[in-house]
Design an enzyme around this catalytic site. Sequence first.
Site, PDB file in Angstrom:
ATOM      1  N   TYR A 155      -1.455  -0.726  10.616  1.00  0.00           N
ATOM      2  CA  TYR A 155      -1.568  -1.063   9.189  1.00  0.00           C
ATOM      3  C   TYR A 155      -0.346  -0.553   8.430  1.00  0.00           C
ATOM      4  CZ  TYR A 155      -3.494  -1.242   4.444  1.00  0.00           C
ATOM      5  OH  TYR A 155      -3.691  -1.498   3.110  1.00  0.00           O
TER       6      TYR A 155
ATOM      7  N   SER B 294       0.857  -1.189   0.000  1.00  0.00           N
ATOM      8  CA  SER B 294       0.000   0.000   0.000  1.00  0.00           C
ATOM      9  C   SER B 294       0.893   1.239   0.000  1.00  0.00           C
ATOM     10  CB  SER B 294      -0.855  -0.001   1.276  1.00  0.00           C
ATOM     11  OG  SER B 294      -1.491   1.246   1.455  1.00  0.00           O
TER      12      SER B 294
HETATM   13  N1  LIG Z   1      -8.758  -1.017  -0.729  1.00  0.00           N
HETATM   14  C1  LIG Z   1      -7.730  -0.181  -0.641  1.00  0.00           C
HETATM   15  O1  LIG Z   1      -7.898   1.045  -0.614  1.00  0.00           O
HETATM   16  C2  LIG Z   1      -6.323  -0.733  -0.612  1.00  0.00           C
HETATM   17  C3  LIG Z   1      -5.270   0.150  -0.897  1.00  0.00           C
HETATM   18  C4  LIG Z   1      -3.963  -0.332  -0.882  1.00  0.00           C
HETATM   19  C5  LIG Z   1      -3.721  -1.658  -0.571  1.00  0.00           C
HETATM   20  N2  LIG Z   1      -4.759  -2.498  -0.287  1.00  0.00           N
HETATM   21  C6  LIG Z   1      -4.452  -3.888   0.044  1.00  0.00           C
HETATM   22  O2  LIG Z   1      -5.079  -4.733  -0.883  1.00  0.00           O
HETATM   23  C7  LIG Z   1      -5.348  -5.996  -0.287  1.00  0.00           C
HETATM   24  C8  LIG Z   1      -6.787  -6.390  -0.564  1.00  0.00           C
HETATM   25  O3  LIG Z   1      -7.640  -5.422  -0.013  1.00  0.00           O
HETATM   26  P1  LIG Z   1      -9.133  -5.176  -0.517  1.00  0.00           P
HETATM   27  O4  LIG Z   1      -9.304  -3.707  -0.579  1.00  0.00           O
HETATM   28  O5  LIG Z   1      -9.431  -5.983  -1.708  1.00  0.00           O
HETATM   29  O6  LIG Z   1      -9.935  -5.674   0.760  1.00  0.00           O
HETATM   30  P2  LIG Z   1     -11.050  -6.814   0.995  1.00  0.00           P
HETATM   31  O7  LIG Z   1     -12.092  -6.713  -0.067  1.00  0.00           O
HETATM   32  O8  LIG Z   1     -11.427  -6.718   2.418  1.00  0.00           O
HETATM   33  O9  LIG Z   1     -10.245  -8.140   0.731  1.00  0.00           O
HETATM   34  C9  LIG Z   1      -9.366  -8.700   1.664  1.00  0.00           C
HETATM   35  C10 LIG Z   1      -9.428 -10.202   1.492  1.00  0.00           C
HETATM   36  O10 LIG Z   1      -8.488 -10.805   2.386  1.00  0.00           O
HETATM   37  C11 LIG Z   1      -9.082 -11.951   2.939  1.00  0.00           C
HETATM   38  N3  LIG Z   1      -8.480 -12.239   4.234  1.00  0.00           N
HETATM   39  C12 LIG Z   1      -8.494 -11.460   5.348  1.00  0.00           C
HETATM   40  N4  LIG Z   1      -7.859 -12.087   6.351  1.00  0.00           N
HETATM   41  C13 LIG Z   1      -7.449 -13.281   5.861  1.00  0.00           C
HETATM   42  C14 LIG Z   1      -6.759 -14.383   6.415  1.00  0.00           C
HETATM   43  N5  LIG Z   1      -6.364 -14.394   7.704  1.00  0.00           N
HETATM   44  N6  LIG Z   1      -6.501 -15.445   5.630  1.00  0.00           N
HETATM   45  C15 LIG Z   1      -6.889 -15.461   4.341  1.00  0.00           C
HETATM   46  N7  LIG Z   1      -7.558 -14.449   3.754  1.00  0.00           N
HETATM   47  C16 LIG Z   1      -7.834 -13.378   4.511  1.00  0.00           C
HETATM   48  C17 LIG Z   1     -10.574 -11.615   3.066  1.00  0.00           C
HETATM   49  O11 LIG Z   1     -11.384 -12.777   2.976  1.00  0.00           O
HETATM   50  P3  LIG Z   1     -11.882 -13.614   4.259  1.00  0.00           P
HETATM   51  O12 LIG Z   1     -12.244 -12.598   5.309  1.00  0.00           O
HETATM   52  O13 LIG Z   1     -13.032 -14.382   3.731  1.00  0.00           O
HETATM   53  O14 LIG Z   1     -10.732 -14.471   4.625  1.00  0.00           O
HETATM   54  C18 LIG Z   1     -10.800 -10.747   1.842  1.00  0.00           C
HETATM   55  O15 LIG Z   1     -11.267 -11.516   0.742  1.00  0.00           O
HETATM   56  C19 LIG Z   1      -4.998  -5.851   1.191  1.00  0.00           C
HETATM   57  O16 LIG Z   1      -3.724  -6.412   1.429  1.00  0.00           O
HETATM   58  C20 LIG Z   1      -4.971  -4.345   1.395  1.00  0.00           C
HETATM   59  O17 LIG Z   1      -4.093  -3.976   2.436  1.00  0.00           O
HETATM   60  C21 LIG Z   1      -6.071  -2.064  -0.300  1.00  0.00           C
END
Ligand SMILES: NC(=O)c1ccc[n+]([C@@H]2O[C@H](COP(=O)([O-])OP(=O)(O)OC[C@H]3O[C@@H](n4cnc5c(N)ncnc54)[C@H](OP(=O)(O)O)[C@@H]3O)[C@@H](O)[C@H]2O)c1
Length: 241
Positions: A160, A147
């Site tokens: 985070y 990120s």
């Molecule tokens: N959205 C943003 O603005 C943003 C910006 C920069 C970086 N990111 C990064 O992008 C990545 C994905 O984020 P997203 O925005 O797509 O969020 P999201 O929709 O909440 O997706 C996160 C996924 O991770 C899974 N997860 C969480 N804990 C887990 C565990 N212990 N084991 C296996 N799976 C797990 C969740 O599924 P379950 O709960 O079903 O396991 C969920 O499908 C993250 O690493 C986040 O830090 C996001």
Amino acid sequence: MSDANQLLAGQVAVITGAGSGIGAAIARKMGRMGAVAVVCGRTRDTLQSTATAISQAGGQAEVIECDVTDLASVESLAKRVDRRFGRVDILVNNAGIGGSGSPLHQLSPETWDQVLNTNLRGVYYCIRSFAPLMIRANRGHIVNISSLAGKNPLPNGAAYSASKWGLNGLSYSVAEELRVHSIRVSVICPGSVQTEFSPHSAKNSAKMLQPDDVAHVVAMLVTQAPQSFASEILLRPTLKP
Ligand SMILES: NC(=O)c1ccc[n+]([C@@H]2O[C@H](COP(=O)([O-])OP(=O)(O)OC[C@H]3O[C@@H](n4cnc5c(N)ncnc54)[C@H](OP(=O)(O)O)[C@@H]3O)[C@@H](O)[C@H]2O)c1
């Protein structure tokens, strides 16, 4: 509809956190490009939705439940992938969680542990379990989803931010360890992406990055010529949201 060139045909891509948001978009993209997408996460229903979308578009997907904070669960995932496919070409460490939105001095130790164990320890567990398969094949690509909070301060998100700064350091270091085996370890640092992940209500969603934008960058990374290694991508929205 499958991408015409099917550049990843015959390859196996493991994507953690593939049931929603960015991970689901990456899995769909890998599937459209011809790879078998191994979709992982803790919730079978959401993983199944991603797998169904991939199949309906003519691709191949395999659902495997996995909690990245649990070493036994991650090791079992790697064993299943090895038994079923005998290879892993791409590992996308995408699973991640946010924080509580409170200043660090008010953050509970439990939340600190959850964030660090998911965003940083989970990546270590996945690399520990999958790198030997890639070393055996003398090829592979690991893409860590970090990120811009791993590059900048994030007030009220210190745990985070610390997890993502740590992930960047881990990525640069493991990249040096594994490049001798022709394995590329890249890290993508996106700005705010429109997902359920965190409320970005103050931002203009029309200008925000979309999950498919991150998937596009993953596709670029894993289709580089063998001699080329883009190790870090900072992904920003063109217009500030
Ligand atoms: N959205 C943003 O603005 C943003 C910006 C920069 C970086 N990111 C990064 O992008 C990545 C994905 O984020 P997203 O925005 O797509 O969020 P999201 O929709 O909440 O997706 C996160 C996924 O991770 C899974 N997860 C969480 N804990 C887990 C565990 N212990 N084991 C296996 N799976 C797990 C969740 O599924 P379950 O709960 O079903 O396991 C969920 O499908 C993250 O690493 C986040 O830090 C996001």
